[in-house]
Enzyme design. Structure first.
Site, short mmCIF file in Angstrom:
data_model
loop_
_atom_site.label_atom_id
_atom_site.label_comp_id
_atom_site.label_asym_id
_atom_site.label_seq_id
_atom_site.Cartn_x
_atom_site.Cartn_y
_atom_site.Cartn_z
N ARG A 136 0.85 -1.19 0.00
CA ARG A 136 0.00 0.00 0.00
C ARG A 136 0.88 1.23 0.00
O ARG A 136 2.08 1.16 0.29
CB ARG A 136 -0.94 0.01 1.21
CG ARG A 136 -0.25 0.20 2.53
CD ARG A 136 -1.25 0.20 3.67
NE ARG A 136 -2.06 1.41 3.69
CZ ARG A 136 -1.77 2.51 4.38
NH1 ARG A 136 -0.67 2.56 5.11
NH2 ARG A 136 -2.55 3.56 4.37
N ASN A 140 1.30 5.19 1.43
CA ASN A 140 0.85 6.18 2.38
C ASN A 140 1.52 7.50 2.01
O ASN A 140 2.63 7.50 1.50
CB ASN A 140 1.24 5.77 3.80
CG ASN A 140 0.57 6.64 4.82
OD1 ASN A 140 -0.63 6.86 4.76
ND2 ASN A 140 1.35 7.18 5.75
N GLU A 194 5.27 6.73 1.19
CA GLU A 194 5.86 5.50 1.70
C GLU A 194 5.27 4.32 0.93
O GLU A 194 4.05 4.15 0.90
CB GLU A 194 5.53 5.33 3.18
CG GLU A 194 6.09 6.43 4.06
CD GLU A 194 5.73 6.23 5.52
OE1 GLU A 194 4.87 5.37 5.83
OE2 GLU A 194 6.30 6.94 6.38
N TYR A 202 -3.75 16.12 11.28
CA TYR A 202 -2.91 14.97 11.63
C TYR A 202 -1.65 14.91 10.76
O TYR A 202 -0.57 14.59 11.23
CB TYR A 202 -3.71 13.67 11.49
CG TYR A 202 -2.86 12.44 11.73
CD1 TYR A 202 -2.44 12.11 13.01
CD2 TYR A 202 -2.45 11.64 10.66
CE1 TYR A 202 -1.63 11.02 13.23
CE2 TYR A 202 -1.63 10.54 10.87
CZ TYR A 202 -1.23 10.23 12.15
OH TYR A 202 -0.42 9.15 12.37
N LYS A 203 -1.80 15.22 9.49
CA LYS A 203 -0.65 15.16 8.60
C LYS A 203 0.25 16.38 8.73
O LYS A 203 1.25 16.49 8.03
CB LYS A 203 -1.12 14.97 7.15
CG LYS A 203 -1.68 13.57 6.87
CD LYS A 203 -2.00 13.40 5.39
CE LYS A 203 -2.72 12.08 5.10
NZ LYS A 203 -1.82 10.93 4.93
C1 HEM Z 1 1.55 -4.09 10.17
C2 HEM Z 1 2.31 -3.12 10.06
C3 HEM Z 1 2.01 -1.67 10.31
C4 HEM Z 1 2.69 -0.87 11.16
C5 HEM Z 1 3.87 -1.27 12.03
C6 HEM Z 1 2.11 0.44 11.07
C7 HEM Z 1 2.55 1.54 11.79
C8 HEM Z 1 2.05 2.82 11.69
C9 HEM Z 1 2.51 3.94 12.44
C10 HEM Z 1 3.64 3.91 13.46
C11 HEM Z 1 1.78 5.03 12.09
C12 HEM Z 1 1.93 6.45 12.65
C13 HEM Z 1 1.04 6.60 13.84
C14 HEM Z 1 1.38 7.81 14.70
O1 HEM Z 1 1.01 8.93 14.32
O2 HEM Z 1 2.04 7.63 15.73
C15 HEM Z 1 0.84 4.58 11.09
C16 HEM Z 1 -0.09 5.38 10.45
C17 HEM Z 1 -1.04 4.90 9.57
N1 HEM Z 1 -1.24 3.58 9.23
FE1 HEM Z 1 -0.14 1.99 9.75
N2 HEM Z 1 1.07 0.42 10.18
C18 HEM Z 1 0.97 -0.85 9.69
C19 HEM Z 1 0.06 -1.30 8.77
C20 HEM Z 1 -0.94 -0.54 8.23
C21 HEM Z 1 -1.88 -1.02 7.27
C22 HEM Z 1 -1.95 -2.42 6.67
C23 HEM Z 1 -2.70 0.01 6.98
C24 HEM Z 1 -3.81 -0.14 5.99
C25 HEM Z 1 -4.67 0.66 5.64
C26 HEM Z 1 -2.26 1.16 7.77
C27 HEM Z 1 -2.83 2.43 7.75
C28 HEM Z 1 -2.30 3.55 8.34
C29 HEM Z 1 -2.80 4.91 8.12
C30 HEM Z 1 -3.96 5.31 7.21
C31 HEM Z 1 -2.00 5.76 8.89
C32 HEM Z 1 -2.10 7.29 8.96
C33 HEM Z 1 -1.08 7.84 8.01
C34 HEM Z 1 -1.22 9.29 7.65
O3 HEM Z 1 -2.32 9.83 7.58
O4 HEM Z 1 -0.17 9.88 7.34
N3 HEM Z 1 -1.19 0.78 8.52
N4 HEM Z 1 1.02 3.22 10.87
#
Ligand code: HEM
Ligand code: FES
Ligand SMILES: [Zn+2]
Lengths: 318, 319, 151
Positions: A201, A203, A243, A294-295
């Site tokens: 995916r 991001n 990313e 948030y972003k």
């Molecule tokens: C399994 C491994 C994954 C890890 C370790 C992970 C870790 C993280 C972390 C550390 C953040 C930042 C949170 C913060 O602000 O502290 C984040 C944001 C986010 N993650 Fe994950 N994530 C994973 C998988 C996924 C998957 C599969 C999705 C699927 C949709 C996802 C969707 C998101 C979204 C939408 C954000 C917000 C990003 C933004 O708006 O910039 N994540 N993730």
């Protein structure tokens, strides 16, 4: 270091002219976990410096993650040599492995599975050869835990804080994620992830400046640039950060490898593509306030919109 | 038809383990490696038959770190719809077939301080690799294994040779059965694992529940879909306006596939969640082990490989 | 972490454990247990020492449910000890009372600072950065994340 993005290889993240949080994961066409780009050498230099100067910030692991770390070493070396045989190779005799990195002219000998044969943990070692950040999510009972990770280029989060944390807790800071039940759906999706069928995916976020290492630990330094964005400098100063995230089931420990490859592109460069410019403008115009906040775009959104409007005018005029 | 990514293997040996059970060794082409796996993992095997592809799941009984070959044990089942019959009667050394990557729906608990395995008959198979993994990690476990007799007891020699201290056998021929009473004696921190015929599993799961075992300490592995108690035919109505009839002998998934709908699926026993479909109206009878209780109660999605309609009709969001 | 004990049905044995003040907080569930004629033990944790209690809890059989009522300030270390023995979240109700401190993890230097419940801003003891306390919690650090309060 001045960053020049690679326009031709940039993973442009948008399909529609609106953006919502969703499970936007898709099955990978080419099941490779790593990508070597033209900036490999430059990034490896930066990454290695960060790993040695700030090990606590960039590397964390729990003691029971070692078997999983070896599994990651095996997977990554396998992918490196099958996708880039001109750059990487390995010689195996039983468990004695010799790994060659021809780009950096390095040779590493070790005994697979024997921690004492390396001078550091297995994940730390392999981190020195790939541009990706590597997160090991261990399946324990009915949940996924962040049990080890190497993170040099985070988008404003702290590995040291998140170590040992469950999937849903990790995503707690994201607005609306829990309320919409997305965290539960995505966790279930990950729990059913199968070996042999990896997913990926994209991001995205925006940042003022061109640092790859936007750690939470240094936010008080790089975050300040947000206040310096003007309509005049936005094109140069503001970067879109994408990313490429990949998800592999690791069958030996029944865990998940989450790899993150970060790409940066200045808005100036993005604007050279007419369709991207138009779509990106529409997305930002319509983006929900809580996501903007948030972003980290709120500080300079107005200047940014002015800049994009100017660019659109310019394009229309030509 | 939907098919997951597979590995190509060749049968390199067949051993008659007991009168009804054969062990098959599967090898990958020279120079290639099979993935390692975790204790309790299984593979799907794809058998080509004149009637089409037969998909069957078997636990891996080889060593989790052995990348040169896999081993499975297949019991010839009287009620076999073809899977075990083909394995027993048609498969020969040298035959090629496709298998899935290893999957694990029966993993060892990480939190457990002690593991107790209860096996009946061919239900022993997932425990073989689980015991190996625990031994490698230096964790404690015990095995209680019920079988008809010593001759009919698969892996009897292997187990007595490697795990004699941890293992206890119960032969029904000698009138020995595993008493559910054992569950009363396990110390806090114990996790129990059941694998065998449906009635065996149900019996033990109920006994554990009655004692107040938390759900998360009780693990069970099924290779056959759960037995449905109230099976009745029903209609599925699609967005296109078409209606599909599901009779009492087939699963809703099979009915949809037969009508050419491209529904993804994997395990077919309600474990993996791949086949999930949204439902607009209709009462759903959930038989899966994937959706949470809340999700089941919401009555807005179904895993058609095992679940059915309580009402006469389900109206679906699919085309 | 609750403030009031709630009765849970269907366990073979119940343990009501706490210091004097804590046991008072458990009186409602203890009464209920008595009424229903259930098997139970009452354990007075007079000096809040863990060792004896640990041995006692280790010797229990599966199906045992624990109520533990002690001051908030020591609750976390007891929770950790119970988890190490193998008690799952589902097996225990933790009831805290008294003063509460909120541990705050400094996003810059990783120091864990102790803050009062009402405070949502504080200066890190180690690196002096002004922190804004969030509700992002790490069970492993037993701390909430403190973000940069102002740029
Ligand atoms: C399994 C491994 C994954 C890890 C370790 C992970 C870790 C993280 C972390 C550390 C953040 C930042 C949170 C913060 O602000 O502290 C984040 C944001 C986010 N993650 Fe994950 N994530 C994973 C998988 C996924 C998957 C599969 C999705 C699927 C949709 C996802 C969707 C998101 C979204 C939408 C954000 C917000 C990003 C933004 O708006 O910039 N994540 N993730
Ligand atoms: S196919 Fe796995 S749940 Fe239906
Ligand atoms: Zn600090």
């Amino acid at each position: 270091m001045k960053w020049t993005g690679d326009l031709a290889h940039f993973p442009y993240p948008f399909k529609d002219s609106t953006y919502r949080y969703s499970n936007n994961s898709i099955p990978m066409k080419q099941p490779f976990c790593i990508e070597v780009t033209p900036s490999y050498k430059k990034e490896m230099l930066l990454k290695r410096k960060l790993l040695s100067d700030h090990p606590e910030r960039c590397y964390q692991s729990l003691p029971h993650s070692i078997t999983g770390q070896w599994e990651i070493v095996e997977l990554l070396i396998d992918h490196l040599i099958s996708q880039y045989p001109q750059h990487f190779s390995v010689e195996k005799e039983n468990n004695s492995w010799i790994f060659f990195n021809k780009i950096l002219d390095e040779k590493v000998e070790f005994i697979f599975g024997d921690e004492n044969s390396l001078s550091c943990e297995p994940l730390f070692f392999i981190s020195h050869h790939v541009q990706e950040d590597l997160i090991y999510m261990r399946q324990r009972d009915d949940d996924l835990y962040l049990d080890a990770g190497q993170l040099c280029f985070p988008a404003n989060w702290s590995l040291a804080f998140n170590i040992g944390m469950k999937f849903k807790n990790i995503h707690h800071p994201i607005p609306g994620f829990k309320e919409e039940g997305l965290d539960q759906r995505i966790l279930q999706f990950l729990m059913r992830l199968e070996a042999g069928t990896p997913w990926e995916r994209l991001n995205w976020s925006l940042m003022a400046g061109d640092r790859l290492d936007t750690s939470l630990e240094t936010f008080d330094q790089w975050g300040k640039l947000r206040k310096h964005v003007t309509r005049e400098n936005a094109g140069e100063l503001v970067h879109i950060r994408v990313e490429v995230q990949k998800l592999f089931r690791l069958p030996r420990t029944n865990s998940i490898l989450f790899s993150i490859h970060t790409h940066l592109l200045s808005l100036e460069q993005l604007s050279t593509n007419r369709e991207w410019l138009q779509q990106f403008y529409e997305i930002l115009s319509e983006l929900h306030a809580h996501i903007v906040e948030y972003k980290g775009i709120s500080h300079y959104k107005a200047s940014l919109m002015h800049y994009l409007e100017e660019q659109l005018e310019r394009v229309k005029a030509t | 038809m939907y098919k997951e990514s597979t590995l190509s293997v060749q049968i390199s040996s067949i051993v008659q383990e007991t009168e009804h059970v054969k062990r098959f060794t599967l090898e990958i082409a020279k120079g290639k490696q099979l993935p390692r796996f975790s204790g309790g993992s299984h593979i799907s095997t794809y058998l080509e038959t004149p009637k089409g592809l037969l998909v069957r799941q078997y636990s891996l009984t080889s060593h989790p770190d052995d990348c040169s070959h896999y081993e499975i044990a297949v019991r010839l089942s009287e009620a076999s719809k073809g899977g075990s019959r083909i394995w027993h009667q048609s498969m020969k050394v040298g035959d090629h077939l496709q298998i899935s990557y290893p999957k694990n729906h029966f993993p060892l608990s990480f939190k457990a301080r002690h593991h107790v395995f209860y096996a009946a008959g061919i239900g022993i198979t997932p425990f073989i690799s689980m015991m190996q993994e625990l031994r490698d990690k230096g964790q404690t476990f015990e095995l209680h294994y019920a079988s008809k007799s010593k001759q009919y007891c698969s892996f009897y020699e292997f187990i007595t040779q490697h795990y004699s201290e941890q293992s206890h056998f119960y032969f029904s021929e000698d009138n020995h059965r595993i008493p559910t009473l054992f569950l009363e004696n396990h110390l806090v921190g114990t996790h129990v694992y059941f694998c065998g015929p449906e009635t065996f599993i149900e019996h033990f799961v109920k006994a554990a529940k009655d004692l107040g075992y938390p759900k998360k300490s009780v693990h069970q592995e099924r290779f056959s879909p759960p037995q449905l108690k109230r099976v009745k035919p029903f209609k599925v109505s699609l967005k296109s306006g078409n209606e599909i009839w599901v009779d009492e002998k087939q699963s809703m998934l099979d009915a949809l596939l037969q009508h050419g709908l491209n529904v993804p699926y994997s395990c077919k026993v309600g474990r993996c969640g791949t086949c999930e479909l949204p439902v607009i109206t209709g009462d759903i009878d959930h038989f899966d082990f994937f959706l949470s209780e809340d999700q089941q109660n919401a009555q807005n999605c179904i895993l058609p490989c095992v679940s059915r309609a309580k009402s006469d009709k389900l109206v679906m969001e699919i085309k | 972490m609750k403030n009031k004990a709630v009765f849970i049905n269907g366990k073979r044995k119940y343990i009501f454990c706490g210091d004097e003040q804590g046991l008072k907080l458990l009186s409602n569930v203890l009464e209920k247990g008595k009424e229903e004629g259930l098997t139970y033990d009452r354990y007075l944790l007079s000096d809040l020492k863990m060792t004896l209690l640990q041995d006692f809890l280790k010797s229990q059989k599966m199906g045992t449910f624990v109520y533990l009522a002690i001051p908030f300030l020591v609750l976390q270390q007891f929770r950790k000890a119970l988890e190490d023995i193998g008690y799952l979240e589902e097996d225990v109700q933790y009831i805290g009372y008294g003063e509460r401190k909120i541990p705050v993890f400094c996003c810059r230097c990783h120091e864990i600072n102790m803050s009062n419940q009402e405070q949502n801003r504080l200066f890190c003891n180690r690196c002096s950065l002004e922190l804004e306390v969030s509700d992002h919690y790490s069970a492993m650090h037993n701390a909430f994340l403190g973000y940069v309060a102002k740029l």
